[in-house]
Design a protein around this motif. Sequence first.
Motif, short mmCIF file in Angstrom:
data_model
loop_
_atom_site.label_atom_id
_atom_site.label_comp_id
_atom_site.label_asym_id
_atom_site.label_seq_id
_atom_site.Cartn_x
_atom_site.Cartn_y
_atom_site.Cartn_z
N GLY A 1 -8.82 2.77 10.22
CA GLY A 1 -8.11 3.64 9.44
C GLY A 1 -6.64 3.81 10.01
O GLY A 1 -5.66 4.54 9.56
N ARG A 2 -6.38 3.41 11.30
CA ARG A 2 -5.20 3.41 11.89
C ARG A 2 -3.93 2.42 11.28
O ARG A 2 -4.25 1.27 11.03
CB ARG A 2 -5.40 2.62 13.33
CG ARG A 2 -4.57 3.18 14.45
CD ARG A 2 -5.19 2.57 15.71
NE ARG A 2 -4.05 2.02 16.60
CZ ARG A 2 -3.69 3.06 17.50
NH1 ARG A 2 -4.04 4.10 17.70
NH2 ARG A 2 -2.48 2.46 18.27
N MET A 3 -2.84 3.33 11.25
CA MET A 3 -1.72 2.38 10.60
C MET A 3 -1.32 1.25 11.52
O MET A 3 -1.30 1.51 12.61
CB MET A 3 -0.78 3.34 10.11
CG MET A 3 0.61 2.69 9.50
SD MET A 3 1.64 4.13 9.02
CE MET A 3 3.17 3.46 10.34
N ARG A 4 -0.98 0.17 10.68
CA ARG A 4 -0.51 -1.04 11.57
C ARG A 4 0.72 -0.65 12.33
O ARG A 4 1.47 0.15 11.90
CB ARG A 4 -0.09 -2.18 10.57
CG ARG A 4 -1.39 -2.84 9.71
CD ARG A 4 -2.20 -3.70 10.73
NE ARG A 4 -3.27 -4.35 10.22
CZ ARG A 4 -3.66 -5.23 10.59
NH1 ARG A 4 -3.56 -5.98 12.03
NH2 ARG A 4 -4.85 -5.91 10.24
N ASN A 5 0.77 -1.28 13.35
CA ASN A 5 1.95 -0.96 14.15
C ASN A 5 3.47 -1.22 13.19
O ASN A 5 3.60 -2.07 12.64
CB ASN A 5 2.16 -1.49 15.50
CG ASN A 5 2.42 -2.83 15.63
OD1 ASN A 5 3.33 -3.37 15.39
ND2 ASN A 5 1.52 -3.72 16.27
N PRO A 6 4.48 -0.54 13.67
CA PRO A 6 5.92 -0.56 13.05
C PRO A 6 6.24 -2.09 13.05
O PRO A 6 6.79 -2.61 12.05
CB PRO A 6 6.61 0.26 13.58
CG PRO A 6 5.72 1.13 14.07
CD PRO A 6 4.43 0.59 14.36
N GLU A 7 6.23 -2.82 14.10
CA GLU A 7 6.77 -4.23 14.33
C GLU A 7 5.92 -5.04 13.13
O GLU A 7 6.65 -5.81 12.37
CB GLU A 7 6.38 -4.87 15.44
CG GLU A 7 7.41 -4.23 16.72
CD GLU A 7 6.87 -2.76 17.57
OE1 GLU A 7 5.69 -2.63 16.96
OE2 GLU A 7 7.45 -2.25 17.97
N GLU A 8 4.82 -5.06 13.03
CA GLU A 8 3.91 -5.78 11.82
C GLU A 8 4.47 -5.42 10.57
O GLU A 8 4.67 -6.33 9.81
CB GLU A 8 2.43 -5.53 12.15
CG GLU A 8 1.86 -6.18 13.31
CD GLU A 8 0.41 -5.84 13.53
OE1 GLU A 8 -0.21 -6.77 13.61
OE2 GLU A 8 -0.26 -4.81 13.13
N ALA B 1 -3.10 5.12 6.21
CA ALA B 1 -3.38 5.51 7.45
C ALA B 1 -4.27 6.99 7.10
O ALA B 1 -3.93 7.62 6.45
CB ALA B 1 -2.11 6.16 8.14
N MET B 2 -5.57 6.68 7.68
CA MET B 2 -6.29 7.95 7.36
C MET B 2 -7.66 7.68 8.25
O MET B 2 -7.78 6.61 8.84
CB MET B 2 -6.76 8.04 6.00
CG MET B 2 -7.36 6.62 5.42
SD MET B 2 -7.42 6.56 3.60
CE MET B 2 -5.69 6.39 3.23
N GLU B 3 -8.49 8.57 8.45
CA GLU B 3 -9.64 8.76 8.75
C GLU B 3 -10.77 7.61 8.17
O GLU B 3 -10.52 7.32 7.17
CB GLU B 3 -10.51 10.20 8.78
CG GLU B 3 -9.91 11.01 9.58
CD GLU B 3 -9.67 10.82 11.03
OE1 GLU B 3 -11.05 10.30 11.70
OE2 GLU B 3 -8.72 10.91 11.76
N GLU B 4 -11.47 7.23 9.19
CA GLU B 4 -12.35 5.95 8.54
C GLU B 4 -13.12 6.25 7.30
O GLU B 4 -13.23 5.58 6.41
CB GLU B 4 -13.44 5.31 9.55
CG GLU B 4 -14.02 4.14 9.03
CD GLU B 4 -14.83 3.50 10.25
OE1 GLU B 4 -14.69 2.38 10.59
OE2 GLU B 4 -15.59 4.34 11.10
N ARG B 5 -13.62 7.69 7.22
CA ARG B 5 -14.46 7.79 6.13
C ARG B 5 -13.51 7.99 4.82
O ARG B 5 -14.16 7.95 3.74
CB ARG B 5 -14.99 9.17 6.61
CG ARG B 5 -16.25 9.18 7.12
CD ARG B 5 -17.13 10.33 7.33
NE ARG B 5 -17.66 10.51 8.52
CZ ARG B 5 -18.01 11.67 9.01
NH1 ARG B 5 -18.12 13.02 8.41
NH2 ARG B 5 -18.89 11.84 10.07
N GLU C 1 -8.45 -1.28 13.16
CA GLU C 1 -9.70 -0.29 13.87
C GLU C 1 -8.70 -0.03 15.08
O GLU C 1 -8.05 -0.37 15.67
CB GLU C 1 -10.78 -1.32 14.56
CG GLU C 1 -11.54 -1.80 13.71
CD GLU C 1 -12.88 -1.19 13.50
OE1 GLU C 1 -13.73 -1.44 12.65
OE2 GLU C 1 -13.23 -0.47 14.69
N GLY C 2 -9.22 1.49 15.66
CA GLY C 2 -8.71 1.88 16.72
C GLY C 2 -8.82 3.35 16.92
O GLY C 2 -9.35 3.98 15.96
#
Length: 396
Positions: free
Chosen positions: A163-170, A121-125, A152-153
């Motif tokens: 950079g957005r962390m996948r959601n907890p359910e996944e 989980a981090m910034e895109e750059r 993406e998000g």
Amino acid sequence: MEREEKRDVILGITASIAAYKGLEVARLLRKEGYNVKIVLTPDAKQFVSPLVAGVLSQNEVYSEFFVSQTVPIHVKLADADLVLVAPASYDFINKVAAGIADNVLLATVATTRAPVVLVPAMEERLWENKVLQENVRKLSEVMGYKIIEPEEGELASGKIGKGRMRNPEEIVKFVKKILDKKSLAGKTMVVTAGPTREYIDAVRFISNPASGKMGYAIAEEIRDRGGHVILIAGPTGLEKPVGVEFVQVESTEEMLNAVVENLEKAKALIMCAAPTDFKPVKRYDKKLKKDAKFEPKFEPTPDVLEITRKRYPDKIIIGFALETEFMVWNGVEKLRKKGLDMIVVNNPKTFGRDDIEAIIVDRGLKIWDIGKVSKRKLSKIIVDEVENFLIFDEKR
Ligand SMILES: Cc1cc2nc3c(=O)[nH]c(=O)nc-3n(C[C@H](O)[C@H](O)[C@H](O)COP(=O)(O)O)c2cc1C
């Protein structure tokens, strides 16, 4: 809970804005019946409180390295069934890849022999940073760690990007898939294997030397993970695997019809067969005499992948390509032209053997040189990828 004994999952949380979602992962894992132990990096304590982590995991929370203990804490923690780090920061991933172990979580990851799953989980750059990308590749290829790529998000900075962390359910589904041996229970998959034959006369045909071993290995792997397999096979001389639904075909057209008919009930098609691409324009019913005057003409057989994709735009379809040159280039061409989710490109050197040399290209054009592996090992890699598609594709 269906599981006979509780499996231990170490959940590492690093210093990221997404740390609060890590707590949700802990809650969901516990709900699934896992024994969850949370390890916070020292900086992560600025983002989530050890008190809340303890309540949600119903376990002691680990963060301090140097406390009085008989066995070093990271050695005890490393004995878990799985180590998951969600979120995994830029800093953390790079430190793991550099072999740094100066906090409990880093030392646990370095020590464990259990599967390790990192969820960046981090910034895109930062995600695109070449050092990080190289380290992600290294951890995946050299260490066998599973990386659940970010999506993406909206990011913490307010920018939109990857950079957005996948959601907890996944994330929890992914963990379950690794820990539960019957991860494909209730899922049906169609696998094709072997060559097809196109007859010239009553007894002669054109074909190719495909042995069927790769497709059979994939069918067995899906079966062993609890999935229902419909194996559509050309003539192979191999023994039918037990516990799979078996459909025998001979010509490419028969294979096409069987695939189209059976894929209706299935989630995915793994098209491992090597259908013969040409057939004689005329088939003689009788056996031609040796001195018969005939000049065989050939025409293309129907394209199983292309037709099947048109019929089923939303199913997961994995293709194979046998290429003698420009493997990646030709593989990408075929992947695009036929709208595949993934393609496994191999060469004719390993026809009939138990090993194979392969390059995998997925629909995001990620290219993965597998090198030389056993067909059994490649079947595990392919089925793992199919499972990932199933988890991360909402529409399927
Ligand atoms: C408000 C804030 C948010 C941050 N979010 C992230 C993040 O999402 N991802 C990341 O890699 N680093 C992020 N950082 C930087 C890390 O916190 C920093 O690199 C830290 O030293 C990482 O420590 P750890 O990897 O040991 O947990 C953030 C920093 C701050 C102050």
